[in-house]
Design an enzyme around this catalytic site. Structure first.
Site, short mmCIF file in Angstrom:
data_model
loop_
_atom_site.label_atom_id
_atom_site.label_comp_id
_atom_site.label_asym_id
_atom_site.label_seq_id
_atom_site.Cartn_x
_atom_site.Cartn_y
_atom_site.Cartn_z
N GLU A 95 -65.25 -8.64 -9.12
CA GLU A 95 -66.68 -8.73 -8.89
C GLU A 95 -67.13 -10.15 -8.58
O GLU A 95 -66.51 -11.13 -8.99
CB GLU A 95 -67.44 -8.19 -10.10
CG GLU A 95 -67.29 -6.68 -10.14
CD GLU A 95 -68.03 -6.03 -11.30
OE1 GLU A 95 -68.42 -4.88 -11.14
OE2 GLU A 95 -68.20 -6.68 -12.34
N CYS A 108 -71.22 -16.65 -8.26
CA CYS A 108 -70.23 -16.66 -9.33
C CYS A 108 -68.99 -15.91 -8.83
O CYS A 108 -69.04 -14.73 -8.52
CB CYS A 108 -70.84 -15.99 -10.56
SG CYS A 108 -69.74 -15.96 -11.97
N CYS A 115 -57.85 -10.58 -16.83
CA CYS A 115 -57.68 -11.90 -17.45
C CYS A 115 -56.63 -11.80 -18.54
O CYS A 115 -56.46 -10.75 -19.15
CB CYS A 115 -59.01 -12.35 -18.04
SG CYS A 115 -59.05 -14.09 -18.53
N CYS A 119 -60.33 -13.39 -24.98
CA CYS A 119 -61.42 -13.93 -25.79
C CYS A 119 -62.17 -12.73 -26.38
O CYS A 119 -62.50 -11.79 -25.67
CB CYS A 119 -62.36 -14.79 -24.94
SG CYS A 119 -61.52 -16.21 -24.22
N CYS A 122 -65.56 -11.35 -24.88
CA CYS A 122 -65.67 -11.19 -23.42
C CYS A 122 -65.10 -9.84 -23.01
O CYS A 122 -63.98 -9.49 -23.37
CB CYS A 122 -64.91 -12.31 -22.72
SG CYS A 122 -64.95 -12.17 -20.93
N SER A 202 -65.11 -23.34 -14.36
CA SER A 202 -65.23 -23.11 -15.80
C SER A 202 -63.88 -22.71 -16.36
O SER A 202 -63.21 -21.82 -15.84
CB SER A 202 -66.26 -22.01 -16.06
OG SER A 202 -66.40 -21.79 -17.45
N CYS A 344 -72.84 -12.82 -17.85
CA CYS A 344 -71.59 -13.42 -18.31
C CYS A 344 -70.82 -12.45 -19.20
O CYS A 344 -71.37 -11.90 -20.14
CB CYS A 344 -71.85 -14.66 -19.16
SG CYS A 344 -72.72 -15.94 -18.32
#
Ligand code: SAH
Length: 366
Positions: A95, A108, A115, A119, A122, A202, A344
């Protein structure tokens, strides 16, 4: 002759494009003209490249394509945020989100499908890494956004897409080589022309790569800190076990080009009764001593089954006031696009859910 699919030129560096043209005898200046058509004009069709000789255009069309990822779903939030679910050639998806503001428009961009970082807060982190995105798939997100926003040729001013943040799905510093190539293309002044000052990468803290990123790309750095003790950060951002807070902050201290005018952003997600106490705000100030920093407080965006809650407005305010009183800007990131799960940590969630339900439907006994 093989029946291989024509090669995509998007994502090749300038040098690679020159080398590619040389494979059939085209001069380097041809590559430069082509670059202009691809990244400044946004051409998708070789036939439209009217400054190139006709037979050269025909030759290109035989060998190559200028493929962006397909938009498999486009959504617009009631606050104007847009989210695109993009599908790559192998049907994997990621996305990309455009966030319009009064004085800027930020895109973004994702660096991986899924990933590896896990975390705890997330949603992308609950999904497995599927693969790294290729340079052309990363820069292709910017091109697809420019297509959708109608921003070709690359405008000099009055852009809707002014800033790029590598803050989508994935850990960009775990896919450094591809991110490096893509960001170089984004920054090229004869193409997409987004200045390094308007690009932010980031990271959750891949310490050995932070230095390289600073030296080789010089983009703005954002660091997902989220906790002020190693004990807590080990849980929230498990990569901390490998690269603890002290090492991370040392890397930030020596990040090149940082000044009062160009600060490192520290992202801090506000989790109720987990990391939001006044004592932790004071500790944060102590830790950041000597770093030109800005602290971005991110209200936690919940997702189905999330093990945390967002801090109260009071707690966020109190935390921010302490950090602010010590001289650090501490803006609270206004959640954008929550209604379309574009905020986020929410990326990909709905598409995965959808696919799962589609699969369930398919597997359900009739
Ligand atoms: N892997 C990189 C890029 C992801 S950026 C990194 O960790 O920095 C996405 C930002 O949103 C990170 O700061 C991340 O910690 C934060 N984030 C993730 N999930 C969130 C959630 N549910 N609510 C608020 N912020 C979240």
């Amino acid at each position: 002759m093989t029946d291989a699919a024509p090669k995509n030129l998007i994502g090749l560096s300038r040098d690679e494009l020159v080398a590619e043209m040389a494979t059939f005898g085209a001069q380097p200046f041809r590559a430069r003209q082509l670059w202009h058509w691809i990244y400044h004009r946004g051409a998708i069709d070789f036939a439209a490249m009217t400054t190139l000789a006709k037979d050269f255009r025909a030759e290109l069309a035989e060998r190559y394509v200028l493929a962006r990822p397909d938009v498999s779903r486009a959504q617009v939030s009631n606050d104007g945020t847009r989210k695109w679910l993009l599908r790559f050639a192998d049907n994997q998806e990621a996305e990309c989100v455009h966030i319009p503001e009064d004085d800027r428009g930020t895109l973004c961009v994702s660096s991986q499908v899924g990933c590896t970082l896990t975390c705890k807060f997330c949603h992308t982190g609950t999904q497995k890494l599927v693969r790294n995105l290729e340079p052309g798939e990363i820069v292709g997100q910017v091109m697809a956004a420019r297509d959708a926003l109608g921003e070709w040729p690359s405008p000099k001013d009055d852009r809707q897409l002014t800033n790029i943040v590598m803050m989508g799905m994935g850990e960009p510093l775990y896919n450094y080589d591809n991110v490096f190539k893509a960001v170089k293309i984004m920054m090229d002044g004869e193409g997409l022309s987004v200045s390094k000052r308007k690009i932010t990468l980031s990271t959750a803290g891949v310490v050995p790569m932070i230095e390289r990123c600073g030296a080789e790309l010089g983009v703005n750095l954002a660091v997902s800190l989220h906790a002020v003790s190693n004990e807590k950060r080990d849980v929230l951002v498990p990569i901390n076990k490998k690269y603890p807070i002290e090492q991370l902050l040392d890397a930030c201290r020596s990040y090149p080009g940082v000044s009062n005018a160009r600060r490192i952003t520290f992202e801090y997600v506000m989790l109720k009764d987990v990391n939001d106490s006044p004592e932790e705000a004071h500790e944060l100030v102590r830790l950041l001593d000597g770093i030109h920093a800005k602290i971005n407080l991110i209200p936690f965006n919940a997702w189905p089954g999330a093990p945390y809650e967002c801090s109260s407005n009071n707690a966020i305010q109190r935390f921010g006031d302490i950090v602010n009183a010590a001289g650090y800007a501490s803006p609270v990131r206004r959640p954008r696009g929550r209604d379309i799960l574009a905020a986020c940590g929410q990326l990909k969630s709905e598409s995965v859910k959808l696919r799962r339900s589609e699969r369930d439907k398919l597997e359900a006994p009739v």
